[in-house]
Design a protein around this motif. Structure first.
Motif, PDB file in Angstrom:
ATOM      1  N   ILE A 282      41.255 -11.116  56.368  1.00 32.47           N
ATOM      2  CA  ILE A 282      40.748 -11.158  55.000  1.00 32.47           C
ATOM      3  C   ILE A 282      40.487  -9.760  54.448  1.00 32.47           C
ATOM      4  CG2 ILE A 282      39.701 -13.419  55.245  1.00 32.47           C
ATOM      5  CD1 ILE A 282      37.017 -12.032  55.697  1.00 32.47           C
ATOM      6  N   SER A 283      40.658  -8.717  55.280  1.00 29.06           N
ATOM      7  CA  SER A 283      40.390  -7.369  54.790  1.00 29.06           C
ATOM      8  C   SER A 283      41.245  -6.353  55.530  1.00 29.06           C
ATOM      9  CB  SER A 283      38.923  -6.997  54.972  1.00 29.06           C
ATOM     10  OG  SER A 283      38.707  -5.635  54.643  1.00 29.06           O
ATOM     11  N   ALA A 284      41.761  -5.406  54.781  1.00 29.57           N
ATOM     12  CA  ALA A 284      42.483  -4.294  55.394  1.00 29.57           C
ATOM     13  C   ALA A 284      41.947  -2.985  54.818  1.00 29.57           C
ATOM     14  CB  ALA A 284      43.971  -4.426  55.130  1.00 29.57           C
ATOM     15  N   HIS A 285      40.655  -2.985  54.469  1.00 33.57           N
ATOM     16  CA  HIS A 285      40.050  -1.814  53.852  1.00 33.57           C
ATOM     17  C   HIS A 285      39.915  -0.677  54.869  1.00 33.57           C
ATOM     18  CE1 HIS A 285      39.352  -3.989  50.231  1.00 33.57           C
ATOM     19  NE2 HIS A 285      38.563  -4.875  50.803  1.00 33.57           N
ATOM     20  N   TYR A 343      27.035  11.826  67.520  1.00 34.89           N
ATOM     21  CA  TYR A 343      27.631  10.488  67.449  1.00 34.89           C
ATOM     22  C   TYR A 343      28.613  10.419  66.290  1.00 34.89           C
ATOM     23  CZ  TYR A 343      23.916   8.894  70.577  1.00 34.89           C
ATOM     24  OH  TYR A 343      23.080   8.716  71.638  1.00 34.89           O
ATOM     25  N   ARG A 344      29.666   9.647  66.478  1.00 33.99           N
ATOM     26  CA  ARG A 344      30.585   9.337  65.377  1.00 33.99           C
ATOM     27  C   ARG A 344      30.307   7.897  64.933  1.00 33.99           C
ATOM     28  NH1 ARG A 344      36.462  11.556  64.519  1.00 33.99           N
ATOM     29  NH2 ARG A 344      35.023  13.175  63.802  1.00 33.99           N
ATOM     30  N   ILE A 345      30.036   7.739  63.637  1.00 35.42           N
ATOM     31  CA  ILE A 345      29.735   6.435  63.055  1.00 35.42           C
ATOM     32  C   ILE A 345      30.908   6.008  62.177  1.00 35.42           C
ATOM     33  CG2 ILE A 345      28.097   5.098  61.689  1.00 35.42           C
ATOM     34  CD1 ILE A 345      26.082   7.426  62.171  1.00 35.42           C
ATOM     35  N   VAL A 346      31.410   4.828  62.447  1.00 38.72           N
ATOM     36  CA  VAL A 346      32.544   4.302  61.685  1.00 38.72           C
ATOM     37  C   VAL A 346      32.079   3.089  60.891  1.00 38.72           C
ATOM     38  CG1 VAL A 346      34.875   3.344  61.782  1.00 38.72           C
ATOM     39  CG2 VAL A 346      34.162   5.089  63.440  1.00 38.72           C
ATOM     40  N   TYR A 347      32.232   3.175  59.576  1.00 39.78           N
ATOM     41  CA  TYR A 347      31.920   2.051  58.687  1.00 39.78           C
ATOM     42  C   TYR A 347      33.222   1.363  58.273  1.00 39.78           C
ATOM     43  CZ  TYR A 347      27.227   4.005  57.708  1.00 39.78           C
ATOM     44  OH  TYR A 347      25.942   4.478  57.786  1.00 39.78           O
ATOM     45  N   ARG A 348      33.145   0.056  58.102  1.00 31.98           N
ATOM     46  CA  ARG A 348      34.236  -0.654  57.459  1.00 31.98           C
ATOM     47  C   ARG A 348      33.711  -1.987  56.946  1.00 31.98           C
ATOM     48  NH1 ARG A 348      40.122  -0.779  58.919  1.00 31.98           N
ATOM     49  NH2 ARG A 348      39.518  -0.519  61.096  1.00 31.98           N
ATOM     50  N   SER A 349      34.077  -2.307  55.744  1.00 36.28           N
ATOM     51  CA  SER A 349      33.714  -3.595  55.164  1.00 36.28           C
ATOM     52  C   SER A 349      34.930  -4.507  55.180  1.00 36.28           C
ATOM     53  CB  SER A 349      33.229  -3.422  53.725  1.00 36.28           C
ATOM     54  OG  SER A 349      33.087  -4.688  53.091  1.00 36.28           O
ATOM     55  N   HIS A 350      34.681  -5.786  55.429  1.00 33.55           N
ATOM     56  CA  HIS A 350      35.760  -6.767  55.356  1.00 33.55           C
ATOM     57  C   HIS A 350      35.885  -7.333  53.939  1.00 33.55           C
ATOM     58  CE1 HIS A 350      36.669  -6.862  59.644  1.00 33.55           C
ATOM     59  NE2 HIS A 350      35.369  -6.767  59.844  1.00 33.55           N
ATOM     60  N   GLU A 351      35.059  -6.803  53.026  1.00 35.42           N
ATOM     61  CA  GLU A 351      35.021  -7.379  51.683  1.00 35.42           C
ATOM     62  C   GLU A 351      35.432  -6.393  50.593  1.00 35.42           C
ATOM     63  OE1 GLU A 351      31.016  -8.669  51.495  1.00 35.42           O
ATOM     64  OE2 GLU A 351      31.215 -10.020  53.207  1.00 35.42           O
ATOM     65  N   ALA A 353      36.427  -1.831  49.683  1.00 34.56           N
ATOM     66  CA  ALA A 353      36.629  -0.457  50.156  1.00 34.56           C
ATOM     67  C   ALA A 353      35.335   0.329  49.975  1.00 34.56           C
ATOM     68  CB  ALA A 353      37.760   0.192  49.369  1.00 34.56           C
ATOM     69  N   LEU A 354      34.896   1.014  51.048  1.00 36.29           N
ATOM     70  CA  LEU A 354      33.685   1.822  51.001  1.00 36.29           C
ATOM     71  C   LEU A 354      34.036   3.271  50.674  1.00 36.29           C
ATOM     72  CD1 LEU A 354      31.915   0.486  54.222  1.00 36.29           C
ATOM     73  CD2 LEU A 354      31.492  -0.222  51.869  1.00 36.29           C
ATOM     74  N   THR A 355      33.061   4.010  50.153  1.00 31.60           N
ATOM     75  CA  THR A 355      33.240   5.438  49.914  1.00 31.60           C
ATOM     76  C   THR A 355      32.204   6.214  50.718  1.00 31.60           C
ATOM     77  OG1 THR A 355      31.701   5.503  48.040  1.00 31.60           O
ATOM     78  CG2 THR A 355      34.023   4.953  47.568  1.00 31.60           C
ATOM     79  N   LYS A 356      32.477   7.483  50.993  1.00 33.19           N
ATOM     80  CA  LYS A 356      31.523   8.318  51.734  1.00 33.19           C
ATOM     81  C   LYS A 356      30.241   8.507  50.936  1.00 33.19           C
ATOM     82  CE  LYS A 356      33.928  10.917  55.222  1.00 33.19           C
ATOM     83  NZ  LYS A 356      33.931  12.188  55.967  1.00 33.19           N
ATOM     84  N   GLU A 357      30.392   8.654  49.635  1.00 35.99           N
ATOM     85  CA  GLU A 357      29.211   8.847  48.790  1.00 35.99           C
ATOM     86  C   GLU A 357      28.280   7.635  48.886  1.00 35.99           C
ATOM     87  OE1 GLU A 357      32.337   9.312  47.864  1.00 35.99           O
ATOM     88  OE2 GLU A 357      32.312  11.508  47.772  1.00 35.99           O
ATOM     89  N   GLU A 358      28.866   6.466  49.016  1.00 31.98           N
ATOM     90  CA  GLU A 358      28.113   5.216  49.084  1.00 31.98           C
ATOM     91  C   GLU A 358      27.236   5.157  50.325  1.00 31.98           C
ATOM     92  OE1 GLU A 358      29.375   0.523  48.404  1.00 31.98           O
ATOM     93  OE2 GLU A 358      30.886   2.068  48.644  1.00 31.98           O
ATOM     94  N   LYS A 359      27.719   5.715  51.421  1.00 35.39           N
ATOM     95  CA  LYS A 359      27.007   5.596  52.703  1.00 35.39           C
ATOM     96  C   LYS A 359      26.286   6.881  53.088  1.00 35.39           C
ATOM     97  CE  LYS A 359      27.126   2.269  54.090  1.00 35.39           C
ATOM     98  NZ  LYS A 359      26.359   1.102  53.587  1.00 35.39           N
ATOM     99  N   TYR A 360      26.445   7.961  52.305  1.00 37.64           N
ATOM    100  CA  TYR A 360      25.889   9.261  52.701  1.00 37.64           C
ATOM    101  C   TYR A 360      24.363   9.215  52.829  1.00 37.64           C
ATOM    102  CZ  TYR A 360      25.328  14.284  53.119  1.00 37.64           C
ATOM    103  OH  TYR A 360      25.013  15.539  53.585  1.00 37.64           O
ATOM    104  N   GLY A 361      23.705   8.483  51.946  1.00 37.92           N
ATOM    105  CA  GLY A 361      22.244   8.405  52.002  1.00 37.92           C
ATOM    106  C   GLY A 361      21.729   7.837  53.309  1.00 37.92           C
ATOM    107  N   GLU A 362      22.496   6.959  53.926  1.00 46.82           N
ATOM    108  CA  GLU A 362      22.059   6.346  55.191  1.00 46.82           C
ATOM    109  C   GLU A 362      22.033   7.355  56.329  1.00 46.82           C
ATOM    110  OE1 GLU A 362      24.508   3.010  55.937  1.00 46.82           O
ATOM    111  OE2 GLU A 362      23.704   1.820  54.261  1.00 46.82           O
ATOM    112  N   LYS A 363      22.872   8.376  56.243  1.00 48.63           N
ATOM    113  CA  LYS A 363      22.931   9.386  57.304  1.00 48.63           C
ATOM    114  C   LYS A 363      21.584  10.061  57.454  1.00 48.63           C
ATOM    115  CE  LYS A 363      25.652  13.363  58.836  1.00 48.63           C
ATOM    116  NZ  LYS A 363      26.756  14.291  58.503  1.00 48.63           N
TER     117      LYS A 363
END
Length: 366
Positions: A282-285, A343-351, A353-363
């Protein structure tokens, strides 16, 4: 973990019903189904009752979720063996979710599902009688061996061990035939578990490779005796449902079992356990990747203990979008008394496309 209430995902429940319906419930009422056992158990139930050595790695806080010094989340459904045997059951299945602090990747998750099976036999049930009413053989050796043999425990007779082994392997090979088809090649591999001897793993050749299906063995007699069972011997086995479901249904990522996406869930809703089901992606993001480095709080904190805390923290902050976490570097500066990890953190959504800016605050939060 983000879910407040744990229920069996549709695809895991489908496989569970397939196992249960084969010989455990629909065709044979022999096994009592136990699926409401408490998730929080005592450390005695989780470790000591199963003869787990005091220095075993599974007792570490880096491997087990402790509630307090005497209680933990069950790491396996085997934690209920002792209590259920004490209650008088001699053939039962324990079905439920179990919890382990583990690495983060597409095949590991801190919660997964198991089926645990136990079958105890009296002398007459296992070995029968001759036509004249005499016993064919005894469960226990007339004179216990002074040392353990590879093929049996000290107190068991060889006849009883071999008879139990035959019953165990025939039973599980039939289950394997039901899941993978009778044409699938099978093999038995010698193994080690603290609570069984001899111990085995059953593997099946499926989709071009050997797959470990389950672990099993003849239950340690000390385990039975501690539960008040002195006149029987038995066998036990355990199956991890997600691993099997991923292979049978072609599911590439264990996180999908906890997805609320209707595109995924709808593929399993209303299906019968005997239906042929194959997951349609269902996702190839694309992935979004961050590297995270930091100094450990003090030099007394061990690398291994810190790693488990990091996995939990990253998953708590990043949620279900964290696909993988990998430790890429460790360094200790003994002169300055500092330790660091990367550590290397890999994000991926099945729903989406994510952006780095979207997840940067979590770092920063991590």
């Amino acid at each position: 973990m983000s879910r407040e209430e744990f229920v069996d995902p549709e695809d895991v429940e489908l496989l569970e019903k397939r196992c249960r319906g084969y010989r455990f419930g629909n065709r044979s009422p022999l096994f009592t189904i136990c699926e409401s056992e408490p998730r929080v158990v005592t450390t005695y139930q989780n470790f000591d009752s199963l003869l787990t050595p005091q220095d075993h790695v599974s007792r570490r806080t880096s491997d087990t979720y402790y509630v307090n010094s005497d209680h933990c989340l069950r790491a396996h459904t085997s934690a209920h063996q002792h209590t259920l045997m004490q209650s008088g059951l001699d053939a039962f299945l324990v079905i439920g979710d179990v919890y382990r602090r583990d690495e983060v990747d597409r095949t590991h998750y801190p919660c997964f599902h198991q089926i645990e099976g136990v079958r105890l036999y009296s002398r007459d049930e296992l070995l029968g009688k001759k036509s004249d009413g005499e016993n064919v053989a005894d469960l226990f050796a007339a004179k216990p061996d002074t040392e353990r043999l590879p093929e049996k425990q000290e107190t068991h007779s060889l006849d009883a061990t071999k008879a139990s082994e035959i019953q165990l392997k025939q039973f599980l090979e039939s289950l394997c035939d039901e899941l993978f088809g009778k044409e699938a090649e099978k093999r038995w591999v010698d193994a080690y578990f603290p609570f069984t001897h001899p111990s085995y793993e059953l593997e099946v050749f499926y989709n071009g490779q050997w797959l470990e299906v389950l672990g099993c063995g003849i239950m340690e007699q000390k385990l039975l005796e501690s539960a008040g069972v002195t006149d029987k011997i038995g066998w036990a086995f355990g199956i991890g449902l997600e691993r099997i479901a991923m292979v049978l249904y072609g599911i590439p990522d264990i996180r999908l079992f906890w997805s609320k996406d209707t595109g995924f869930l709808s593929q399993f809703v209303g299906k019968s356990p005997t239906d042929e089901v194959k997951y349609k992606q269902i996702s190839a993001h694309p992935q979004v990747i961050f590297d995270l480095s930091f100094f450990l709080p003090t030099t007394s904190v061990q690398f291994n203990d810190m790693t488990s805390d990091v996995y939990d923290t990253i998953r708590n902050v990043g949620g279900e979008l964290v696909e993988q976490v990998k430790l890429t570097d460790e360094f200790e500066n003994k002169k300055k008394g500092k330790k660091s990890q990367t550590y290397r953190i890999v994000y991926r959504s099945h729903e989406k496309a994510l952006t780095k800016e979207e997840k940067y605050g979590e770092k920063g939060k991590m």
